[in-house]
Every structure is written in C-alpha cells, then in structure tokens.
Design an enzyme around this catalytic site. Structure first.
Site, PDB file in Angstrom:
ATOM      1  CE  LYS A   1      -4.044  -2.318   1.377  1.00  0.00           C
ATOM      2  NZ  LYS A   1      -3.903  -3.746   1.634  1.00  0.00           N
TER       3      LYS A   1
HETATM    4  C1  LIG Z   1      -4.447  -4.792   1.162  1.00  0.00           C
HETATM    5  C2  LIG Z   1      -3.640  -6.018   1.021  1.00  0.00           C
HETATM    6  C3  LIG Z   1      -3.993  -7.017   0.111  1.00  0.00           C
HETATM    7  C4  LIG Z   1      -5.248  -6.959  -0.728  1.00  0.00           C
HETATM    8  O1  LIG Z   1      -5.228  -5.929  -1.673  1.00  0.00           O
HETATM    9  P1  LIG Z   1      -6.605  -5.421  -2.302  1.00  0.00           P
HETATM   10  O2  LIG Z   1      -6.235  -4.256  -3.142  1.00  0.00           O
HETATM   11  O3  LIG Z   1      -7.470  -5.037  -1.136  1.00  0.00           O
HETATM   12  O4  LIG Z   1      -7.175  -6.561  -3.057  1.00  0.00           O
HETATM   13  C5  LIG Z   1      -3.160  -8.106  -0.011  1.00  0.00           C
HETATM   14  N1  LIG Z   1      -2.062  -8.247   0.752  1.00  0.00           N
HETATM   15  C6  LIG Z   1      -1.683  -7.294   1.640  1.00  0.00           C
HETATM   16  C7  LIG Z   1      -0.469  -7.504   2.449  1.00  0.00           C
HETATM   17  C8  LIG Z   1      -2.451  -6.151   1.804  1.00  0.00           C
HETATM   18  O5  LIG Z   1      -2.083  -5.217   2.688  1.00  0.00           O
END
Ligand SMILES: *Cc1c(COP(=O)(O)O)cnc(C)c1O
Length: 490
Positions: free
Chosen positions: A107
């Site tokens: 993120k």
């Molecule tokens: C948020 C997240 C996901 C999922 O991503 P999305 O965009 O919500 O599908 C997968 N792995 C990790 C470590 C995350 O923080």
C-alpha cells in the site's frame, strides 16, 4: 479525463474525483475513456519507474499539472530500492516485490502518492478547506496512509481498524504513529463491520453538511479513491518492462499476473493496465479462506452470507470487496443502472447475480483460486525450503494460486506473482512455516526468523519496539460518527 459514478450519470474530472473519494450516490469513480482512449504503452517500456509513473499517471489523471514533480516528491528516498518495486525470480515464478516502502506493505506505493495528489488537487482548484481522511483498514492501509499523510499541511487523518483483527506488528505500527494530525482507533467487530460503519459515518456527515461551517471536507485513503488506484497501475508496466529487459519476453508477448486479493483494488489496477494496452493474458485472483471473490469469478454469484474467517493473511479477510464494483461497471458496458441494482441487492439481500454476458466478459481476463490456512503455511515452508525465498502469508496465497493456475494451463507464458507484504509483518505464521517454535513475543520471533534465514529485517519494523504507544482507543462501531466529530471538534 471524465470520471463517472458507477451508480448514476454523475461525473467530474480527475481532480474532483480524487478530492471527493466517493461519488455522492455511493458509487465509485471510473473513467469509461480507459476503454477507448489510446495510450502509447510501448513508449513507457524501458523507462525508469519514476518516469513511467509520470507518463501513466498523466494519462489517467490528466488534469493534474506537474505530475513529474509530484511523483518525485512522493517517492524519492522513501523506498529500499530506487526502482521501487523490484522483480525477482523464485522457482519458475517471478515475484514482484511491492513491500520495499516505508511501512513494508504494497500500500506504500499508492499511499506515498495520494497525499501529493490531494494537496495538488486542492491547490489547483483553489480549495482552502482542511481535508479529513477517514479510513478503515484491514491492517496495512492505515499505517501506510498515516505514514503518507502525517504532518501534511491542510490534512488530517483518522484510521479505524478491527479490534483483534490485525497482526500484532500491524497494530504496533499503527499505535506508535507520530504526527499532530493523526488519530487511530480500534473498532469492535471485523473489517467488514468497520468498513461499512466508516462508509455510513462518511455518508451521514456529508448528507447533513456537518463539516461545512468548520471548513473541512471528508475524503478517503481506501482504494475506493481513484487517486489510490492509479499509482498501482504503474508496477504492472514496470514488471513487464523488467521481463523485456531481461529478454524473458519480446515486446508484445503476453504475460500473466497473480494477485492476492481482498478489496480487489490491486488486481483492478492490473485490469486498467491491460485496458491501456499492456499485453496481459490473465489476471489470477488469489483468495484466502474468505473466498467470496474466487467464488464470484467462477460462478457469477456474489454471496456475502457466509462465515467470516480470521486467517494468517488478515489484509484479505474481506467479504465485501469494494472495487469489484468498478470491474462490474466496465464489464457491463458502463451501465450504471445495472450496477446500482446489484449493489442494492448486496446491501439488502447480501447477494447478487450478474448476467451471462457480463460474466463472459470478465472470464476472458480473470481466473480465480483459493488457498486454505494449512496450504498457506505449507506454501511459505516450501517456498523457503525449495526456492530459498521467504514470503509472507498473503504472498503465499498468491504463490499457491500460481501453482494451481500453472497446473491448469501448462504453457510457457511467464507468471508474475505480486508480493504484498514483508514476511516480518506476520512473524507467527512465518515462524511456524519454517519450523521455528512460535514462542516469545513477536519481536523475539522476528529476531529468530532473521537469525535462521539471514533475511534482513526492514528498519521501520526493527525500530517499532522502542517507540512509545500513542494510540489505544477502542470503540463500538455505532460510536464512529461521534468519535469523528469529537476529534474534529465540531
Ligand atoms: C491490502 C492487502 C492485500 C489486498 O489488496 P486489495 O487491493 O485489497 O485486493 C493483499 N495483501 C496485503 C499484504 C495487503 O495489505
């Protein structure tokens, strides 16, 4: 570029879409032009990641001036590697490491950029109000968002996470967050409860104009915000470019991506890349035991009426996947009426079924697999023992899906698995998987994993233990609205 709501004919430009986060009718912003507007995708292959980001983001968010400057400010010096998201070969897969940023989660790629976009959109549109970011997190968004927004002038951020629903390291990362404009609060319930309650508080505050007098405006750092999604498109091009420069593929050859999915944002960014021309054959959705997405993509029925499991990949413990709405809109020829009906059915009945033609459209690109808890742990162990690579539980869900997918299609098309977090964010399941005793606290577990594997612990994680806890609020979800108003002093 014209951004339209997925639920009505409300539309606005990219500056407004970023500032509003969500459409007034509850829909999400998507640009139908992504289906029709030419993008010279070949011209970005071979560029540096930052130059690539500038070109791609300028295409998706054309009203923003000086995108090059914004990109530089967002990323320079913040990631472990200059190319932000390296690709490494692991066994017969390619792993796209998205976790080399300031909070060791994928993120960071988007949330380093979002504050720049919001600040620029305000400056360009002459807005003087304070932007209040309200965010529900399944663990990683909250920390990455606070890292991006803390002490950014003209902004404030309030993060809600499910009490007991994030890993101890994720909680510690958030509880120690510094910054004059940040607040973090645990909410009793699971992530879906938390996300729904935050969306409701958001809608109510806006509908009643509660913040107008105080000159504050709400926005979101969740992947419902298009400014959060757009930066994620870049690393699909970057991974493709790396395979071209390694001569694994020739320019124009197709490749596959496997994406561990929760809110469907990450994988949707891959779909945007494909619509922009990148030669992507399949996007493989990898679900954990909360396999509502995998079920939908195989059957066309989205049914959230099912047990919710807490897994070792908590950032994917989600039963209401916000961004699927954008895919439905695009796959249904931008028919907002249809999407609004499905979303209403989901809200009132907990289930909706899409028509055959839409499903046909989706299935051309999307494949789906799911992984049990036991398989997740086994995959971490196998990947470490056979390929000498240490992965986190979310990534393991992806690697297992890649294995199942390959067994089915059995050809030589390269498969890139997106790696979404550092293994050190989830030391307990990782310890178990590689045969270490799961004893002591998480910091002792981190030390033991590092000693056994020789994999370096990211600095941001090794330093949390010595930081003071600054946030320990816990509330019921009914109290979210009052909590926000109190924090804002209105
Ligand atoms: C948020 C997240 C996901 C999922 O991503 P999305 O965009 O919500 O599908 C997968 N792995 C990790 C470590 C995350 O923080």
């Amino acid at each position: 570029m014209n951004y339209r709501s997925t639920r009505s004919d409300f539309s606005c430009n990219s500056l407004q879409a970023v500032l509003q986060g969500i459409s007034p009718d509850g829909g999400l912003f998507v640009s139908p032009e992504i289906l029709s507007q030419e993008f010279d995708w070949k011209s970005v292959i071979g560029l540096s990641t930052l130059d690539m980001a500038q070109k791609i983001l300028s295409h998706l968010l054309p009203e923003f001036k000086d995108m090059g400057e914004l990109v530089k400010k967002a990323y320079t010096g913040k990631f472990e590697t200059e190319d932000l998201t390296p690709v490494v070969k692991v066994g017969d897969n390619y792993i796209l490491e998205l976790f080399r940023g300031p909070t060791s989660a994928f993120k960071d790629v988007a949330l380093s950029m979002l504050p720049q976009l919001i600040t620029a959109a305000k400056a360009q549109s002459g807005a003087t109000d304070e932007t209040v970011i309200l965010t529900a997190t399944s663990g990683d968004t909250g920390k990455a968002a606070m890292e991006g927004f803390h002490d950014v002038p003209g902004t404030r951020i309030i993060v809600f996470y499910p009490h007991g629903g994030v890993s101890p390291i994720q909680r510690a990362q958030m509880a120690t967050q510094e910054g004059k404009n940040v607040r973090v609060c645990a909410v009793r319930g699971n992530f879906d409860d938390c996300q729904t309650a935050v969306k409701q508080a958001f809608a109510k505050i806006n509908a009643m104009g509660m913040l107008e007098k105080a000159n504050k405006t709400l926005s979101s750092a969740n992947s419902i915000n298009i400014g959060r999604l757009a930066p994620q498109v870049v690393y699909y091009f970057k991974a493709y470019s790396d395979l071209v420069s390694q001569k694994r593929i020739a320019l124009g050859d197709k490749i596959d991506f496997v994406v561990p999915s929760g809110n469907f944002g990450d994988i949707l960014a891959g779909y945007f890349a494909k619509l922009m021309g990148l030669p992507v054959r399949h996007l493989v959705c990898a679900s954990n035991e909360n396999k509502v997405l995998a079920d939908f993509l195989t059957t066309g029925v989205y049914d959230k009426r099912r047990p919710f499991y807490r897994t070792s990949s908590p950032s994917m413990d989600i039963l209401v996947s916000s961004n699927l709405e954008r895919l439905l809109f695009l796959a249904a020829d931008c028919n907002a009426e249809k999407v609004a009906k499905w979303m209403k059915d989901l809200n009132t009945e907990g289930i909706f079924t899409v028509d055959e033609a839409v499903m046909q459209n989706i299935k051309e690109t999307f494949k789906a697999y799911h992984c049990t808890e036991q398989q997740t742990i086994e995959t971490i162990g196998e990947t470490y023992n056979k390929d000498n690579y240490l992965c986190d539980p979310h990534t393991a869900v992806g690697i297992k899906a890649a294995k199942d997918y390959k067994a089915e299609c059995a050809d030589d098309v390269p498969v890139v698995v997106l790696s979404t977090a550092s293994p050190y964010k989830f030391p307990a399941p990782v310890s178990e998987a590689i045969g270490l005793p799961v004893t002591g606290d998480e910091y002792e577990q981190i030390a033991a994993i590092s000693k056994k594997t020789g994999v370096a612990v990211p600095k941001n994680l090794s330093s949390i233990q010595s930081k003071p806890v600054l946030h320990n609020d816990v509330i019921d979800r009914e109290a979210i609205l009052d909590y926000v108003l109190e924090v804002l002093g209105v």
